[in-house]
Write an enzyme that holds these catalytic residues in place. Structure first.
Site, PDB file in Angstrom:
ATOM      1  N   TYR A 163      -3.924  -7.856  -2.351  1.00  0.00           N
ATOM      2  CA  TYR A 163      -4.440  -7.580  -1.005  1.00  0.00           C
ATOM      3  C   TYR A 163      -5.492  -6.471  -1.058  1.00  0.00           C
ATOM      4  O   TYR A 163      -6.597  -6.608  -0.534  1.00  0.00           O
ATOM      5  CB  TYR A 163      -3.273  -7.176  -0.104  1.00  0.00           C
ATOM      6  CG  TYR A 163      -3.634  -6.926   1.350  1.00  0.00           C
ATOM      7  CD1 TYR A 163      -3.871  -7.996   2.218  1.00  0.00           C
ATOM      8  CD2 TYR A 163      -3.704  -5.627   1.853  1.00  0.00           C
ATOM      9  CE1 TYR A 163      -4.192  -7.767   3.547  1.00  0.00           C
ATOM     10  CE2 TYR A 163      -4.027  -5.393   3.184  1.00  0.00           C
ATOM     11  CZ  TYR A 163      -4.267  -6.461   4.030  1.00  0.00           C
ATOM     12  OH  TYR A 163      -4.578  -6.234   5.339  1.00  0.00           O
ATOM     13  N   LYS A 191      -9.467  -6.691  -0.079  1.00  0.00           N
ATOM     14  CA  LYS A 191      -9.947  -5.942   1.089  1.00  0.00           C
ATOM     15  C   LYS A 191     -11.095  -5.004   0.698  1.00  0.00           C
ATOM     16  O   LYS A 191     -12.027  -4.787   1.469  1.00  0.00           O
ATOM     17  CB  LYS A 191      -8.795  -5.167   1.734  1.00  0.00           C
ATOM     18  CG  LYS A 191      -7.879  -6.057   2.581  1.00  0.00           C
ATOM     19  CD  LYS A 191      -8.606  -6.494   3.840  1.00  0.00           C
ATOM     20  CE  LYS A 191      -7.793  -7.417   4.724  1.00  0.00           C
ATOM     21  NZ  LYS A 191      -8.543  -7.874   5.897  1.00  0.00           N
ATOM     22  N   SER A 239      -8.885  -2.866   5.921  1.00  0.00           N
ATOM     23  CA  SER A 239      -7.551  -2.275   5.888  1.00  0.00           C
ATOM     24  C   SER A 239      -7.631  -0.918   5.207  1.00  0.00           C
ATOM     25  O   SER A 239      -8.491  -0.685   4.350  1.00  0.00           O
ATOM     26  CB  SER A 239      -6.606  -3.188   5.088  1.00  0.00           C
ATOM     27  OG  SER A 239      -5.457  -2.468   4.699  1.00  0.00           O
TER      28      SER A 239
END
Ligand code: ZN
Length: 657
Positions: free
Chosen positions: A547, A551, A534
């Site tokens: 998150y 990632k 991402s």
């Protein structure tokens, strides 16, 4: 019967015959009928309607039949000989519809018999009777003296002449099959079934008295089976990727004490040779794979050089490796460039070796085709023409695992990979979405496997990889895509949410890597792992810590794979998208509201907001990401590893470094 009634009757018969796998398999056998049609001058002429070469009886429709002017064909009858080439070019000129499907090489056998209906099958039990010493005497004993036996010759003009001179209503062709004829369609079919049934009953009773028995063979343990499949696929893929079809019912053959003899018995009917190839390997252990395959390849090359004087002009030696392998305790394995071909090869091999086993059980000896006869079939241009060209797409013969395949990027990537010939194993927690996605791929003509489960569970990862290997024989690629969005400022994050994000967005990728790297190493075919990361891995967003941290770990994991597995030819690359809304489960209502608030825009403005902040000012689609993933899996990126490809329409803050 007029033309349409004749064709309807043939289609019905073909479906009935084709559905009975003991009678014909995959394009084998042939049926015909005679009728009349008006020609282009308005004259009524006799016409032969016959299954076209290679058409499959099980699925045939009207287009699968050739129609030829019978009066043309009968002018050939007085000749004493005719080459295959002359015969086939004559057929093309006698077609009622010029340019329609290639007529069968057995066309004259059907034309020369005056009966309206001629049916020809390659019945297993009939072949079993002929494939033993004194085969002709066996046939007479079992089917009656009124059923003549024609010694083996390759189909063509001579065989048609010989059959045309026979008395009675049926004949057995040695190492080939059965022909019946009648003016009545029903009587013709009944004669086929009656003779086949008689042969089957005889074999069953005789086997019951004499069958070969030995000690039970224990099943190969799971880890050994996996090692054997991987080693075998790696070895057989030297000249092009192969898919393996494992038929566990093959243990009825592979576990026999005389398995070597069965493997050496040659095809039950010459027609099977096209798929089964002259020799089947017997492999007992993963450690034996190389030695056995090397040996059979040498044997095949010697066989080709011994008969090189009979090689048709322009023909090239075929693949020397076997297409079929028998593994005691595991079953029968067939190899082909794609799964469907591998499965049809496995089915043909089950019948061919099943017949050999029946012959040995019933008679104790077997009389295979001679080596020279085998060579003449193996390099018969008309038989080779039945082999469909293998697709040369980018990912033909490759096996790829896709996680998070039920929706969004995973689903679109799976579809794109299937279109390029990849064989897919799809995994997701969402059973309903996964069903829809696999159904969509099935409709496009592929056969993916689906594993439902949470990829953070090592048992699910193990099951996913194991099922992939058992289904296709190995693995070549991974699209590690499953992810979950966890929002919230650090001070507000519950530890469960933090851990959930790390489990899905980081640890699950590690679990896959740890399970897959030894698999790829054993296979020795290299491999490509693609990690869908991402923009947040490079440019974290406020309130998106759990998150973004996970990632970033995923990206670093990919680089570690590149470092540690490069020597084995395994590549690892990262595709880094941003703001993919299309079909995404990641962007649920909650996340949309949360991110809209974080960026100070209305929820309905969010997609536009993300597009506008990119350098190109464009929204990114799932298909854009799928294209980058496909590139990373294909040979076109063969010199790239440890690399990040951004698919975010340009976000300067997220340029990888
Ligand atoms: Zn035939």
């Amino acid at each position: 019967m007029d033309l349409s009634a004749t064709v309807a009757s043939l289609i019905e018969t073909a479906h009935r015959v084709g559905a009975d796998r003991r009678l014909v398999l995959h394009g084998g056998g042939n049926i015909s009928a005679k009728t009349t049609e008006l020609d282009h001058l308005g004259h009524t002429r006799p016409v032969l309607v016959i299954k076209a070469s290679g058409a499959d009886m099980r699925t045939i429709d009207a287009a699968g039949f050739s129609r030829l002017y019978l009066d043309d064909l009968l002018t050939l009858r007085p000749r004493s000989r005719m080459t295959d080439e002359d015969m086939t070019s004559f057929f093309m000129r006698s077609l009622v519809e010029p340019g329609s499907g290639r007529p069968s090489i057995e066309t004259l056998l059907h034309a020369f018999r005056p009966s309206t209906f001629v049916y020809h099958v390659h019945a297993d039990a009939i072949c079993a009777l002929t494939n033993t010493t004194d085969g002709a005497a066996r046939v007479s004993d079992v089917l009656g003296a009124d059923v003549p036996v024609v010694p083996y010759i390759r189909p063509g003009f001579d065989l048609a002449k010989q059959v045309s001179e026979l008395k009675g209503d049926a004949a057995v062709l040695s190492h080939h099959g059965l022909v019946t004829w009648s003016d009545d369609a029903r009587a013709c079919m009944e004669r086929t079934l009656e003779l086949t049934h008689r042969a089957e009953t005889f074999l069953r009773e005789r086997k019951a008295e004499r069958a070969v028995r030995g000690p039970a063979v224990p099943p190969l343990d799971r880890d050994h089976a996996e090692r054997l499949l991987l080693t075998l696929r790696g070895r057989l893929s030297r000249n092009g990727y192969r898919i393996l079809a494992l038929e566990p019912h093959g243990r009825a053959i592979s576990d026999r004490p005389d398995v070597e003899r069965v493997a050496r018995a040659g095809p039950a009917t010459a027609d099977h040779l096209l798929r089964t190839r002259p020799w089947t390997a017997v492999i007992r252990s993963a450690d034996d794979v190389g030695g056995v395959i090397d040996g059979l390849e040498r044997e095949y090359s010697d066989f080709v050089s011994r008969h090189s004087d009979r090689m048709p002009p322009g023909a090239r030696p075929r693949e020397a490796a076997p297409a079929v392998v028998l593994v005691p305790g595991l079953g029968l394995i067939a190899a082909a460039p794609e799964a469907r071909l591998a499965w049809s090869t496995a089915e043909v091999a089950m019948h061919t070796h099943g017949v050999a086993a029946d012959v040995l059980d019933a008679f104790g000896d077997i009389a295979p085709l001679t080596e020279r006869e085998i060579f003449d079939i193996e390099y018969w241009p008309l038989e080779l023409a039945k082999l469909k060209p293998v697709s040369a797409t980018d990912l033909a013969g490759r096996v790829v695992i896709v996680t998070g395949a039920a929706s969004g990027i995973g689903r679109d990537t799976a579809m794109a990979l299937a279109r390029l010939g990849a064989h897919l194993a799809m995994c997701d927690r969402d059973a309903v979405g996964l069903d829809e996605a696999t159904e969509q791929i099935r409709e496009a003509g592929h056969d993916p496997i689906a594993v439902t489960g949470d990829i953070t569970d090592p048992d699910v990862v193990d099951r996913l990889v194991r099922e992939t290997i058992l289904t296709f024989g190995g693995v070549d690629g991974l699209v590690s895509n499953a992810g979950v969005a966890v929002a919230g400022r650090l001070v507000d994050l519950a530890i469960e949410d933090w851990e959930r994000s790390l489990a899905v967005n980081a640890t699950s990728h590690f679990l896959l890597v740890r399970r897959l790297l030894p698999v790829l190493e054993r296979q020795r075919l290299g491999g490509s792992l693609v990690f869908v990361a991402s923009k947040n891995a490079f440019s974290p967003g406020e309130g998106f810590g759990a998150y973004s941290v996970a990632k970033a770990a995923e990206v670093q994991l990919a680089r570690m794979v590149a470092i540690e597995a490069g020597r084995t030819g395994v590549r690892a690359n990262v595709v880094s998208p941003d703001a993919i809304f299309e079909g995404s489960k990641l962007w649920d209502e909650g996340l949309r509201r949360e991110r809209a608030k974080a960026h100070g825009v209305a929820v309905e403005e969010l997609e536009r907001f993300y597009a506008d902040r990119s350098l190109l000012g464009r929204a990114v689609r799932t298909s854009d990401v799928a294209d980058a993933i496909v590139f990373c899996l294909s040979e076109r990126s063969s010199r790239m590893t440890g690399c990040v490809i951004t698919v975010d329409a340009g976000v300067a803050a997220a340029f990888p470094r």
